[in-house]
Write a protein that holds these residues in place. Structure first.
Motif, PDB file in Angstrom:
ATOM      1  N   LEU A 155      31.696 -80.103 -22.939  1.00  0.00           N
ATOM      2  CA  LEU A 155      32.899 -79.309 -22.697  1.00  0.00           C
ATOM      3  C   LEU A 155      33.657 -79.183 -24.011  1.00  0.00           C
ATOM      4  CD1 LEU A 155      33.557 -78.047 -20.012  1.00  0.00           C
ATOM      5  CD2 LEU A 155      35.329 -79.733 -19.703  1.00  0.00           C
ATOM      6  N   ASP A 156      33.695 -77.987 -24.517  1.00  0.00           N
ATOM      7  CA  ASP A 156      34.358 -77.736 -25.795  1.00  0.00           C
ATOM      8  C   ASP A 156      35.718 -77.113 -25.534  1.00  0.00           C
ATOM      9  OD1 ASP A 156      34.369 -77.181 -28.789  1.00  0.00           O
ATOM     10  OD2 ASP A 156      34.662 -75.182 -27.950  1.00  0.00           O
ATOM     11  N   ASP A 204      27.424 -80.077 -26.616  1.00  0.00           N
ATOM     12  CA  ASP A 204      28.848 -80.396 -26.464  1.00  0.00           C
ATOM     13  C   ASP A 204      29.166 -79.970 -25.030  1.00  0.00           C
ATOM     14  OD1 ASP A 204      31.589 -80.479 -26.403  1.00  0.00           O
ATOM     15  OD2 ASP A 204      31.906 -79.278 -28.206  1.00  0.00           O
ATOM     16  N   GLU A 218      27.824 -84.881 -27.696  1.00  0.00           N
ATOM     17  CA  GLU A 218      29.074 -85.214 -28.382  1.00  0.00           C
ATOM     18  C   GLU A 218      29.785 -86.381 -27.688  1.00  0.00           C
ATOM     19  OE1 GLU A 218      32.646 -82.263 -29.562  1.00  0.00           O
ATOM     20  OE2 GLU A 218      32.750 -83.296 -27.649  1.00  0.00           O
ATOM     21  N   GLU A 219      29.567 -86.522 -26.403  1.00  0.00           N
ATOM     22  CA  GLU A 219      30.273 -87.547 -25.619  1.00  0.00           C
ATOM     23  C   GLU A 219      29.602 -88.924 -25.656  1.00  0.00           C
ATOM     24  OE1 GLU A 219      33.211 -87.307 -23.908  1.00  0.00           O
ATOM     25  OE2 GLU A 219      33.444 -85.292 -24.727  1.00  0.00           O
TER      26      GLU A 219
END
Ligand code: AHG
Ligand code: MN
Ligand code: MN
Length: 346
Positions: A126-127, A124, A102-103
């Motif tokens: 860190l969600d 992901d 995601e980053e």
């Protein structure tokens, strides 16, 4: 041992996550050790992220972003840090063909010098990252696919853009009042609680089943005015006296970290939603890093995961790396209720 509900079996043996994965791999055939090696590397990354998350409140004392911490390392934002940890734990093991986070705007190739494996990892790191400073539960979400391009070559976008039903495993870590790792490899859902004193994740929630129905809904209701009339009507309805729920209205529970909201939904039942609205026409959550892994887990626990319009999330064929999707996940009967409103009301 106290149990979160009667849908989780009592665990009386001490079983580490590593042993559990190896035994499951053996029981289901095709145990090359490759897959268990992949999950072992990932578990290590999660332990390192846990260590930093649990020290998050100390960052101001020890030095903030762009300053050097006491070990002389640059202190990074936690989500960037978690992203880097997962990459560095997973790039050299020979299990992966390619990764996507995601980053990162683009997919992440395996560095030239390392062997290319048969799996694909989407994550992901860190969600719920906006919750970090308030000491609210956050998590890490991951999804594992089998590559579709030729063995030992560099993985490509084609390996990543596969529908969710092709996942071979998915899971999440929740950094909460205790840290847990919940995963499925397509043969049920298992939860492991981290024991920091021995540095191991131990099986604590065997074969998790989501309740069939519960009077709980979980959604960011601040978006009400931007929703479709059908979605608004569903929310108006859950606030009325429910004949099936002792004439009580549903309870609202919303943490704002998907991992934490889905984890509670898995154990207690109910529904977690992130619908489309007039601003975010495709919703907010990402198909590859959030919706697919959580849908796989929820379905494996006996729940349902749809876009609210009759489409199973795991059947969506992704066309973009950072594709978003509306999402309705949880107890099967709760999801059906939402579907009834969203598909029949104008
Ligand atoms: P992330 O921290 O990975 O960007 O994800 C945040 C997501 C998800 O965890 C949560 O369910 C959702 O954002 C909450 O969104 P709202 O603040 O719009 O309710
Ligand atoms: Mn997220
Ligand atoms: Mn994130």
């Amino acid at each position: 041992m106290t149990l979160p509900n009667d849908h989780v079996e009592v665990v009386s043996k001490v079983i580490t996550i590593e042993r559990h994965i190896i035994e499951q791999e053996r029981a289901t055939g095709g145990a090359t050790g490759d897959f268990s090696g992949l999950l072992r590397d990932l578990t290590l990354a999660i332990k390192i992220i846990y260590r930093e998350v649990s020290r998050a409140g100390l960052v101001d004392i020890l030095g903030s972003t762009d300053l050097r911490n006491i070990q002389g390392e640059i202190v990074q934002k936690l989500d960037e840090f978690a992203n880097g940890v997962i990459f560095r734990a997973m790039d050299h093991g020979g299990h992966l063909a390619v990764m996507a986070s995601e980053e990162n705007d683009e997919f992440i190739p395996i560095p030239e010098e390392y062997p290319k494996g048969k799996y694909v990892l989407c994550f992901d790191p860190l969600d719920g990252s906006s919750n970090i400073d308030a000491n609210v539960s956050i998590g890490t979400i991951f999804s594992v696919l089998r590559r579709v391009t030729p063995a030992e070559t560099d993985g490509t976008l084609e390996d990543i853009l596969q529908p969710g039903y092709k996942q071979v495993a998915a899971g999440y870590a929740i950094y909460g009042s205790s840290t847990m790792l919940v995963y499925t490899a397509g043969h049920g859902v298992y939860g492991f609680t981290y024991d920091p004193s021995v540095g191991e994740f131990l099986l604590s929630h065997n074969d998790i089943h989501i309740p069939d129905h519960k009077g709980i809904y979980s959604v960011n209701e601040g978006n009400y005015s931007k929703w479709s009339p059908a979605m608004q009507q569903y929310i108006d309805w859950v606030k009325q006296e429910q004949p099936e729920a002792d004439k009580k209205a549903y309870s609202l529970r919303y943490i704002g970290s998907m991992v934490a909201d889905v984890h509670r939904t898995l154990l207690y039942g109910g529904v977690f939603l992130y619908p489309a609205d007039i601003k975010s026409k495709r919703g907010k959550l990402r198909l590859l890093y959030e919706a697919n892994p959580m849908s796989f887990i929820i379905e494996q626990a006996g729940g349902k995961a749809t876009d609210g319009r009759g489409n199973r999330l795991l059947d969506i064929v992704p066309t973009e790396l950072h594709q978003r999707t509306p999402l309705v996940v949880g107890s099967p009967k709760n999801v059906d209720e939402v579907e009834r409103f969203l598909t029949t009301t104008k």
